[in-house]
Write a protein that holds these residues in place. Structure first.
Motif, PDB file in Angstrom:
ATOM      1  N   PRO C 228       0.632  -1.495   0.013  1.00  0.00           N
ATOM      2  CA  PRO C 228       0.117  -0.073  -0.051  1.00  0.00           C
ATOM      3  C   PRO C 228       0.840   1.281  -0.071  1.00  0.00           C
ATOM      4  O   PRO C 228       0.656   2.025  -0.536  1.00  0.00           O
ATOM      5  CB  PRO C 228      -0.722  -0.296   1.365  1.00  0.00           C
ATOM      6  CG  PRO C 228      -0.321  -1.285   1.999  1.00  0.00           C
ATOM      7  CD  PRO C 228       0.493  -2.117   1.147  1.00  0.00           C
ATOM      8  N   ILE C 231       1.757   1.988  -3.728  1.00  0.00           N
ATOM      9  CA  ILE C 231       0.817   2.511  -4.536  1.00  0.00           C
ATOM     10  C   ILE C 231       0.487   4.081  -3.856  1.00  0.00           C
ATOM     11  O   ILE C 231       0.501   4.912  -4.823  1.00  0.00           O
ATOM     12  CB  ILE C 231      -0.422   1.676  -4.131  1.00  0.00           C
ATOM     13  CG1 ILE C 231      -0.118   0.289  -4.613  1.00  0.00           C
ATOM     14  CG2 ILE C 231      -1.390   2.386  -4.840  1.00  0.00           C
ATOM     15  CD1 ILE C 231      -1.068  -0.747  -4.263  1.00  0.00           C
ATOM     16  N   ASP C 299      -2.335   2.727 -10.760  1.00  0.00           N
ATOM     17  CA  ASP C 299      -3.430   1.879 -10.678  1.00  0.00           C
ATOM     18  C   ASP C 299      -2.884   0.527 -11.050  1.00  0.00           C
ATOM     19  O   ASP C 299      -3.264  -0.426 -10.466  1.00  0.00           O
ATOM     20  CB  ASP C 299      -4.286   2.403 -11.803  1.00  0.00           C
ATOM     21  CG  ASP C 299      -5.233   3.436 -11.355  1.00  0.00           C
ATOM     22  OD1 ASP C 299      -6.150   3.645 -12.010  1.00  0.00           O
ATOM     23  OD2 ASP C 299      -5.221   3.490  -9.889  1.00  0.00           O
ATOM     24  N   ARG C 302      -1.097  -1.380  -8.371  1.00  0.00           N
ATOM     25  CA  ARG C 302      -2.036  -1.734  -7.343  1.00  0.00           C
ATOM     26  C   ARG C 302      -2.673  -2.925  -7.943  1.00  0.00           C
ATOM     27  O   ARG C 302      -2.661  -3.860  -7.186  1.00  0.00           O
ATOM     28  CB  ARG C 302      -3.087  -1.003  -7.120  1.00  0.00           C
ATOM     29  CG  ARG C 302      -4.090  -1.243  -6.165  1.00  0.00           C
ATOM     30  CD  ARG C 302      -5.149  -0.415  -5.826  1.00  0.00           C
ATOM     31  NE  ARG C 302      -5.838   0.014  -7.196  1.00  0.00           N
ATOM     32  CZ  ARG C 302      -6.644   1.173  -7.125  1.00  0.00           C
ATOM     33  NH1 ARG C 302      -6.783   1.742  -6.055  1.00  0.00           N
ATOM     34  NH2 ARG C 302      -7.226   1.559  -8.291  1.00  0.00           N
ATOM     35  N   ILE C 309      -6.552  -4.451  -2.522  1.00  0.00           N
ATOM     36  CA  ILE C 309      -6.610  -3.522  -1.540  1.00  0.00           C
ATOM     37  C   ILE C 309      -7.436  -2.311  -1.934  1.00  0.00           C
ATOM     38  O   ILE C 309      -7.554  -1.955  -2.768  1.00  0.00           O
ATOM     39  CB  ILE C 309      -5.064  -2.749  -2.031  1.00  0.00           C
ATOM     40  CG1 ILE C 309      -4.048  -3.715  -1.485  1.00  0.00           C
ATOM     41  CG2 ILE C 309      -5.060  -1.595  -1.302  1.00  0.00           C
ATOM     42  CD1 ILE C 309      -2.550  -3.173  -1.278  1.00  0.00           C
ATOM     43  N   ILE C 311      -8.102   1.348  -1.133  1.00  0.00           N
ATOM     44  CA  ILE C 311      -7.507   2.394  -0.884  1.00  0.00           C
ATOM     45  C   ILE C 311      -8.427   3.706  -1.229  1.00  0.00           C
ATOM     46  O   ILE C 311      -8.895   3.938  -2.272  1.00  0.00           O
ATOM     47  CB  ILE C 311      -6.305   2.904  -1.838  1.00  0.00           C
ATOM     48  CG1 ILE C 311      -5.272   1.786  -1.445  1.00  0.00           C
ATOM     49  CG2 ILE C 311      -5.713   3.943  -1.419  1.00  0.00           C
ATOM     50  CD1 ILE C 311      -3.764   1.927  -1.732  1.00  0.00           C
TER      51      ILE C 311
END
Lengths: 527, 317, 311
Positions: C228, C231, C299, C302, C309, C311
């Protein structure tokens, strides 16, 4: 390259002639004049106001004692004064006031109102503010022998006193209202002017409508006026182009003028004039190496003012090269006299050689400093960029620093800078006002160089009391030469005012000051 | 549920207080003050006595803690004080401009919702096809393009192709709808594009998730019409996060208006904010920040409540 | 990370004799970057553009035809031509060169702000999640306060307070101002990721075995937070570039005569853009494309690392 000064003089003359031609038509009554203003006044008190943003919407509500003849700047005529005389020793000014003048609420205007107003300006009480006290510190007393006569007695002679009385900031207030509440004018508009106050929508617009009992017969021509506040330059120019507003009375940049001319052709008229505004470079004499006059002078010599003004005039609202007084003003130096002053010579190569020599003499190598400029695009940024480029030519590196206005002012006043670009605008041509930038810092609150020069102070007092024009000019030339050789503060370029009006707008006159001719009394719409 | 609500309500108070202290201190740390700015920015020659008198009038000579207490006690009774620049009550300055910003925000939200939900759903239904790719590009472009630049391009386009500019002054929609809409549709579009981009992406990802859920497969296996499957089951569940995002981004919108109002010269809260910050008009900035922060915090609170009501697991954290 | 499935050669053949033909498509073991490029074409395109930006930024002196600070009063507001590919601005400076040098400013500001903001946010998030209790509550309250300010309001306030602090052409205070609004967002996400790990039994086991806090944090919690974090880091570079543009537009960001895309949209451009639209078209395009590329890449990153995930 023809004489720049001759062109300025010719321009001013041509502009002055325009109304004579235009005046041939008979004015029509009626209509609403819409114009744009690029900023908004914080409150409504003339005596505490500093900005054109105040003058443009608020001035039409008031009269002053004297004013500049719109068609004949710098001739002074009476606004509320019928006639006046100055005693031969220059210490007494007697004004006879117009009769049958009323305030917007119907109360009659008398000499008491003049006295109350000037007392407030000289010596504000009860929480009132006045920021031009210094202009009237020579007044000893104000007497009102009868309802239509005012007598000002001075302590010492002041060659600019009549100009002072014509200041656009000295709105005449009602003595009765001031007595009730000295702070009355801050949030209330009550004057004797051609227009009554209607409304002010914060952030949006300001409206005034004709005062039917105005003391000048058949005036004002307009039914009403509407000042629209548009802060964004592009939006303002668009509004003018679309005819949403008929004018903007401060001034446009050359690019905007060209754009409007291209788009509207002969639907508009363009008026141009030199402007009583200049950009000056100020050195902080408390910071090394700017305490050395050689360094300061060198930096002044590096600037090619003549070529630079020409180039800059294409993209910015500057154009004229002048010294401490506006080029074109009768007391200012003409080109021949200017060229003798260091930094104003035509031979830039020689000037730069001398500059490098001076720097070497002063023992300064690879000078680097922070150049503090205002964070305003027009015309500060272009001139700042230009100056940095000029200093690069003599091997000096200036780093452009543009803090936002609050911080900029704080730094200037607190001496928290090395070299700064400052501006100086005045409402009228008056050496007392323009020279204030150069006299000693402990005498003048607007000299930010933190340096004292008693010779300049001496010369300043001398010219102030000199009523003979030729003698005054000589003193001023000496002042200029000395000030620009010591170079604590140096003028760079003077501004150029460009006004674009739609042709229907008539009766408005151009002048070198955007603070003048704004009572809209004689303006009419040809539609 | 009640305990959770009260808990969250109580938490709002220290947060709000923290915001108040932070904004109060930040402002007074800024160099330069409003008095100097006001009298000197046009090159006036003002004596130090006048400046000192003015500072006293504005209460700036009092000790910091005193100024803070004065302000707080005023706030508690709903008195926001007086603008240090104009002398007019803060509330008047804000309320006259609030209508415009609020309307642009609402218009942008409506626009975003009507664009985002259908587009996001379409993208999810046709995942990995060219429809999906185009919508994704559209959405990411919306995140990438600065809204003030978009505004400038719009004005440029309108002027070049139609020789027309939007009206300059604001009239409320109930007074003159045409005048009002022709002024505000452009900033609404400029700001709404980014807004709809975020919402589209969110819609797409939540619809995707829901479509993979077991109960959707069951419904499909049972032979219910595809359409009904989507509209009844998937949409309802996908809508919750979407509504959340729209609600939260709405609050961010107010901040986004700051730059856009400059470009369009709108007399709104955003422009007022920039002006009052540059002038160091403490009372105005404090009031504006408190208003926006309160708005955020309240919206956050309502969203949390909504989630807690629907997902009991959250309440017991 | 997707793991590739290995099926040894001999077992495959033996089974194929007796059972019905089930052919497994064995994915070849490719270099991760190539894998990424194939499965995420959009993201790869974004990456290519980002690399191009880097090259432009690092080698600006060689790529740009003119000095970005060089004034040319003879060619002010010139339209695009072979001489000046993107025209000139109000001072006669070449727009194309300023865009190239602007890439340097944008990337520097973007990376530094994002690194600072995400970095601090991640640390705060992990600390908050790991220690829990009062520390967690206090930190989260403060993060809530910061979150209550709209981003631009916070950045504006910080810039106004700190003023300017230029080092080597970059304004450090601007970087700080842009980083600060990122901190609460990153800390929130990192915190929830760290929280999930903290509940895991092996963390308890580690504690029981007497391992110190730092070791547990670095060994167990940090690796799960990396995804995370990365990202958000890339997403925030994009946001930093946008925020710098907005702040420069308002006059609070980078100052003249530095070449920066946001700055190229304000000041004299605001005066002249209707006669010289190229003054705003190219910088705006540069900003949009850069942010676009970073978003595409973020993107795809991710999707590739962990599509689940939130977010």
């Amino acid at each position: 390259m023809s004489s720049r000064l001759a062109i300025s003089a010719a321009l001013t003359a041509a502009v002055a002639l325009l109304p004579a031609v235009a005046g041939a038509q008979t004015p029509k009554k009626g209509g609403e004049l819409r114009f744009a203003v690029s900023a908004e006044p914080p409150d409504y008190d003339c005596h505490a106001a500093t900005s054109f943003a105040f003058i443009h919407p608020v001035r039409p509500h008031y009269n002053t004692l004297l004013k500049f003849d719109p068609a004949n700047y710098p001739k002074v005529v009476g606004d509320l004064a019928e006639s006046w005389e100055q005693s031969s020793d220059g210490l007494t000014y007697t004004f006879k006031l117009k009769k049958n003048v009323k305030f917007h609420d119907g109360t009659p205007f008398t000499s008491e109102d003049v006295k109350a107003t000037y007392d407030r300006i000289r010596n504000p009480q009860g929480g009132a503010r006045s920021i031009r006290q210094a202009a009237y510190e020579d007044i000893e007393s104000i007497e009102t022998p009868d309802e239509h006569t005012v007598v000002f007695k001075l302590k010492t002679r002041n060659a600019s006193m009549l100009t002072n009385f014509a200041s656009p900031w000295d709105c005449i207030y009602s003595a009765a209202k001031l007595k009730e509440d000295p702070k009355f004018p801050e949030r209330n508009v009550l004057g004797t002017g051609p227009f009554k106050f209607v409304e002010h929508a914060a952030g949006s617009h300001w409206v005034g409508e004709r005062f039917e009992d105005y003391h000048v017969k058949d005036r004002p021509y307009l039914d009403r006026y509407r000042a629209i506040f548009i802060t964004n330059t592009a939006a303002r120019v668009n509004a003018l182009q679309a005819g949403e507003v008929l004018s903007e009375f401060r001034g446009h940049s050359p690019a905007d003028r060209d754009k409007l001319v291209k788009a509207l052709g002969d639907k508009i008229e363009v008026l141009e004039s030199p402007w009583i505004c200049s950009l000056v470079v100020t050195f902080n004499a408390e910071k090394k190496p700017f305490d050395d006059a050689r360094v300061r002078r060198a930096l002044s010599l590096a600037i090619d003012r003549w070529k630079g003004a020409e180039a800059l005039s294409k993209i910015a609202l500057v154009r004229h090269v002048g010294g401490v007084l506006r080029p074109g003003y009768e007391l200012a130096a003409d080109e021949k006299e200017l060229e003798k002053i260091p930094g104003f010579g035509r031979d830039i190569k020689a000037a730069r050689e001398e500059a490098k020599k001076l720097l070497a003499e002063a023992g300064v190598k690879n000078l680097k400093f922070k150049f503090m400029n205002r964070n305003v695009p027009m015309p500060y940024t272009p001139v700042g960029v230009f100056l940095i480029d000029q200093w690069r030519q003599i091997g000096v590196t200036a780093e452009h620093d543009q803090p936002e206005t609050k911080a900029y002012i704080a730094n200037l006043r607190g001496g928290n800078y090395e070299v700064g670009l400052d501006f100086h605008c005045d409402a009228v041509d008056d050496p007392n006002l323009q020279l204030a930038k150069y006299i000693s810092a402990d005498r003048s609150p607007i000299n930010y160089s933190r340096a004292n020069d008693r010779k300049l102070d001496e010369l300043y007092e001398k010219q102030k009391g000199e009523l003979d024009v030729e003698k005054r000019k000589e003193i001023l030339r000496e002042f200029e030469r000395h000030a620009l050789t010591e170079a604590y503060t140096i003028p760079t370029v003077w501004w150029h005012r460009i006004i674009v009006n739609w042709k229907q707008l008539k009766g408005w006159h151009m002048s070198p000051s955007h603070y003048l001719n704004q009572d809209l009394q004689d303006v009419w719409l040809d539609q | 549920m009640l305990r959770y609500t009260i808990n969250r309500l109580l938490l709002m108070i220290p947060t709000l207080f923290g915001v108040a202290v932070l904004v109060f201190l930040l402002l007074r740390l800024m160099p330069g003050d409003i008095v100097e700015l006001r009298f000197l920015m046009d090159g006036g020659q003002v004596s130090p006595e006048v400046l000192a008198q003015e500072r006293a009038r504005l209460g700036l000579d009092k000790p910091l803690w005193q100024q803070f207490v004065d302000w707080m006690s005023g706030l508690l009774v709903g008195d926001f004080g007086i603008s240090m620049w104009t002398g007019r009550p803060v509330w008047d300055e804000i309320s006259s401009r609030f209508q415009l910003s609020f309307q642009v925000a609402i218009m942008a939200t409506i626009l975003a919702t009507f664009i985002a939900i259908p587009l996001g759903t379409l993208a999810a239904l046709f995942k990995d096809t060219w429809i999906d790719r185009i919508i994704q590009v559209f959405a990411i472009a919306g995140l990438a393009i600065p809204s003030f630049w978009l505004g400038m391009l719009m004005i440029l386009g309108l002027l070049l192709f139609f020789n027309w500019i939007p009206p300059l002054t604001f009239t409320p929609i109930y007074v003159d709808p045409w005048h009002n809409l022709s002024q505000l549709i452009w900033p609404a579009l400029a700001v709404g594009y980014r807004y709809s981009a975020v919402a589209t992406r969110m819609t797409r990802s939540t619809v995707l998730e829901v479509l993979q859920e077991d109960y959707i497969r069951t419904a499909r296996a049972k032979g219910v019409f595809e359409r009904l499957v989507v509209s009844r089951h998937a949409m309802r569940n996908a809508m919750l996060p979407v509504v959340t995002v729209i609600g939260l981004e709405f609050a961010f919108l107010i901040g986004g208006l700051v730059v856009t109002e400059q470009v369009f010269n709108l007399n709104g809260i955003g422009k007022l904010f920039v002006e009052t910050v540059t002038r160091a008009d403490y009372t105005m900035v404090q009031a504006l920040v408190m208003l926006v922060a309160t708005f955020f915090i309240v919206v956050n609170f309502l969203v949390d409540l909504l989630y807690a009501a629907l997902d009991p697991r959250i309440r017991y954290r | 990370m997707r793991r590739s499935i290995h099926v040894s050669g001999t077992a495959d053949m033996a089974i194929a004799e007796e059972t019905p033909k089930i052919t497994y498509k064995v994915p070849k073991k490719r270099h991760p970057v190539l894998q990424f490029a194939i499965t995420q074409p959009l993201g790869a395109a974004g990456l290519v553009f980002i690399i191009a930006l880097f090259i432009a930024g690092i080698f600006a002196e060689y790529v740009a035809p003119y000095d970005p600070l060089e004034l040319d009063y003879g060619a002010m507001l010139a339209p695009p031509s072979w001489d000046h590919l993107m025209g000139t601005d109000a001072f006669g400076r070449d727009v194309f060169s300023r865009i190239i040098y602007g890439a340097r400013t944008a990337l520097a500001v973007g990376f530094l702000s994002s690194a600072l903001g995400s970095g601090i946010g991640a640390v705060i998030g992990v600390v908050s999640a790991y220690f829990g209790g009062r520390i967690d509550m206090a930190i989260q309250r403060f993060m809530d306060i910061l979150l209550s300010f709209p981003i631009i309001v916070l950045a504006l306030a910080v810039v106004a307070v700190l003023g300017k602090w230029p080092i080597g052409g970059l304004d450090i205070n601007l970087i700080i101002a842009i980083a600060i609004p990122m901190i609460p967002k990153v800390s929130r996400v990192v915190r929830s990721a760290a929280l999930a790990i903290r509940e895991m039994p092996y963390v308890d086991a580690a504690r029981a075995a007497g391992y110190g806090h730092t070791r547990i944090i670095f060994r167990h919690i940090a690796p799960n937070v990396v995804a995370p974090f990365l990202i958000m880091f890339t997403a925030f570079i994009a946001q930093a570039i946008l925020l710098e543009a907005s702040l420069s537009f308002l006059g609070l960001g980078v100052t003249e005569p530095t070449a920066a895309w946001g700055l190229m949209l304000s000041g004299t451009s605001q005066e002249f853009y209707q006669q010289a639209p190229w003054m705003i078209i190219f910088p705006g395009l540069a900003i949009s494309l850069a942010v676009f590329a970073f978003n595409l890449f973020g993107d795809s990153l991710r999707d590739w690392l962990d599509p689940k995930i939130k977010i």
